[in-house]
Design a protein around this motif. Structure first.
Motif, PDB file in Angstrom:
ATOM      1  N   TYR A  45       2.695   0.569   4.332  1.00 23.32           N
ATOM      2  CA  TYR A  45       3.885  -0.156   4.771  1.00 23.32           C
ATOM      3  C   TYR A  45       3.777  -1.614   4.358  1.00 23.32           C
ATOM      4  O   TYR A  45       2.693  -2.188   4.389  1.00 23.32           O
ATOM      5  CB  TYR A  45       4.036  -0.077   6.296  1.00 23.32           C
ATOM      6  CG  TYR A  45       4.392   1.297   6.796  1.00 23.32           C
ATOM      7  CD1 TYR A  45       5.709   1.620   7.102  1.00 23.32           C
ATOM      8  CD2 TYR A  45       3.421   2.277   6.953  1.00 23.32           C
ATOM      9  CE1 TYR A  45       6.042   2.886   7.566  1.00 23.32           C
ATOM     10  CE2 TYR A  45       3.745   3.541   7.412  1.00 23.32           C
ATOM     11  CZ  TYR A  45       5.059   3.845   7.721  1.00 23.32           C
ATOM     12  OH  TYR A  45       5.390   5.097   8.171  1.00 23.32           O
ATOM     13  N   THR A  47       5.033  -5.424   5.308  1.00 22.53           N
ATOM     14  CA  THR A  47       5.610  -6.186   6.414  1.00 22.53           C
ATOM     15  C   THR A  47       5.383  -7.675   6.189  1.00 22.53           C
ATOM     16  O   THR A  47       4.414  -8.081   5.545  1.00 22.53           O
ATOM     17  CB  THR A  47       4.956  -5.812   7.759  1.00 22.53           C
ATOM     18  OG1 THR A  47       3.552  -6.079   7.697  1.00 22.53           O
ATOM     19  CG2 THR A  47       5.176  -4.356   8.096  1.00 22.53           C
ATOM     20  N   PRO A 157      10.870  -6.388  10.607  1.00 23.92           N
ATOM     21  CA  PRO A 157      11.157  -5.480   9.488  1.00 23.92           C
ATOM     22  C   PRO A 157       9.881  -4.873   8.915  1.00 23.92           C
ATOM     23  O   PRO A 157       8.865  -5.548   8.790  1.00 23.92           O
ATOM     24  CB  PRO A 157      11.839  -6.383   8.457  1.00 23.92           C
ATOM     25  CG  PRO A 157      11.792  -7.776   8.979  1.00 23.92           C
ATOM     26  CD  PRO A 157      11.206  -7.766  10.341  1.00 23.92           C
ATOM     27  N   ARG A 159       8.723  -1.726   5.919  1.00 29.44           N
ATOM     28  CA  ARG A 159       9.227  -0.843   4.868  1.00 29.44           C
ATOM     29  C   ARG A 159       8.097   0.004   4.321  1.00 29.44           C
ATOM     30  O   ARG A 159       7.045  -0.498   3.946  1.00 29.44           O
ATOM     31  CB  ARG A 159       9.827  -1.692   3.745  1.00 29.44           C
ATOM     32  CG  ARG A 159      10.434  -0.895   2.612  1.00 29.44           C
ATOM     33  CD  ARG A 159      11.159  -1.785   1.613  1.00 29.44           C
ATOM     34  NE  ARG A 159      10.386  -2.916   1.136  1.00 29.44           N
ATOM     35  CZ  ARG A 159       9.591  -2.891   0.055  1.00 29.44           C
ATOM     36  NH1 ARG A 159       9.466  -1.772  -0.642  1.00 29.44           N
ATOM     37  NH2 ARG A 159       8.943  -3.966  -0.317  1.00 29.44           N
ATOM     38  N   ARG A 160       8.311   1.318   4.313  1.00 31.18           N
ATOM     39  CA  ARG A 160       7.317   2.225   3.730  1.00 31.18           C
ATOM     40  C   ARG A 160       7.311   2.032   2.215  1.00 31.18           C
ATOM     41  O   ARG A 160       8.376   1.911   1.600  1.00 31.18           O
ATOM     42  CB  ARG A 160       7.678   3.670   4.070  1.00 31.18           C
ATOM     43  CG  ARG A 160       6.596   4.661   3.666  1.00 31.18           C
ATOM     44  CD  ARG A 160       6.978   6.081   3.992  1.00 31.18           C
ATOM     45  NE  ARG A 160       7.230   6.217   5.405  1.00 31.18           N
ATOM     46  CZ  ARG A 160       7.377   7.380   6.000  1.00 31.18           C
ATOM     47  NH1 ARG A 160       7.312   8.504   5.315  1.00 31.18           N
ATOM     48  NH2 ARG A 160       7.617   7.446   7.293  1.00 31.18           N
ATOM     49  N   ILE A 161       6.125   1.996   1.628  1.00 31.77           N
ATOM     50  CA  ILE A 161       6.040   1.820   0.163  1.00 31.77           C
ATOM     51  C   ILE A 161       5.341   3.009  -0.482  1.00 31.77           C
ATOM     52  O   ILE A 161       4.792   3.840   0.181  1.00 31.77           O
ATOM     53  CB  ILE A 161       5.321   0.511  -0.230  1.00 31.77           C
ATOM     54  CG1 ILE A 161       3.944   0.390   0.429  1.00 31.77           C
ATOM     55  CG2 ILE A 161       6.164  -0.678   0.159  1.00 31.77           C
ATOM     56  CD1 ILE A 161       3.159  -0.840  -0.017  1.00 31.77           C
TER      57      ILE A 161
END
Length: 161
Positions: A45, A47, A157, A159-161
């Motif tokens: 993730y 961040t 926030p 976000r999966r990467i």
């Protein structure tokens, strides 16, 4: 008689250098720890730093089964951090690698070296999201279900990467 195995949750993160590669290598090193078996690891993730500065972090969470006592596990994680050039110039400084014992079975430990459950994990989307990816019903000892905690911090926030 062999010591009983304990499930331990490890928080993994970094934001210096090739953080993605470092986190992936750290997961592999967890699998190689003595008396320890890597059971699962989350996706990676991205961040923004929380209570810190610097580039975005790459984070993950791993679940291991270990017969290492909690402090021995912590010391093994710190050795992996040092192998990746971890320095601690000040609290929440940018870092090549950060490995935290998030939970150690049902234990509640509070001493000078180790506090579990990790005291700030309930406030961090970068811990709770990957934790819940691995176990959607995760329960934090002394706190309760992890899902409502993540639902309460939608201002971070991730976000999966």
């Amino acid at each position: 008689m062999e010591p009983a195995s304990t499930l331990a949750w490890i928080g993994i993160g970094g934001n210096l250098g090739d953080a993605r590669a470092t986190v992936e290598t750290a997961i592999a090193r967890l699998a190689a720890l003595p008396q320890t078996q890597l059971l699962r690891s989350s996706s990676l993730y991205r961040t923004a730093p929380v209570d810190a500065s610097g580039d975005d972090y790459v984070n993950a969470v791993a679940l291991v089964s270990t017969t290492l006592p909690a402090l021995d596990l912590l010391h093994a994680l710190q050795a992996i951090e040092l192998q990746h050039g971890r320095e601690r110039p000040y609290r929440n400084a940018p870092r090549t690698l950060d490995l935290d014992v998030l939970m150690y079975g049902e234990a509640r430990i509070a001493d000078q070296e180790l506090t579990v459950p990790h005291p700030r994990m309930v406030q961090r989307a970068f811990v709770l999201a990957p934790l819940l990816e691995i176990d959607e019903n995760a329960v934090i000892p002394g706190v309760g279900a992890a899902r409502p905690l993540l639902d309460a911090i939608t201002d971070q926030p991730i976000r999966r990467i």
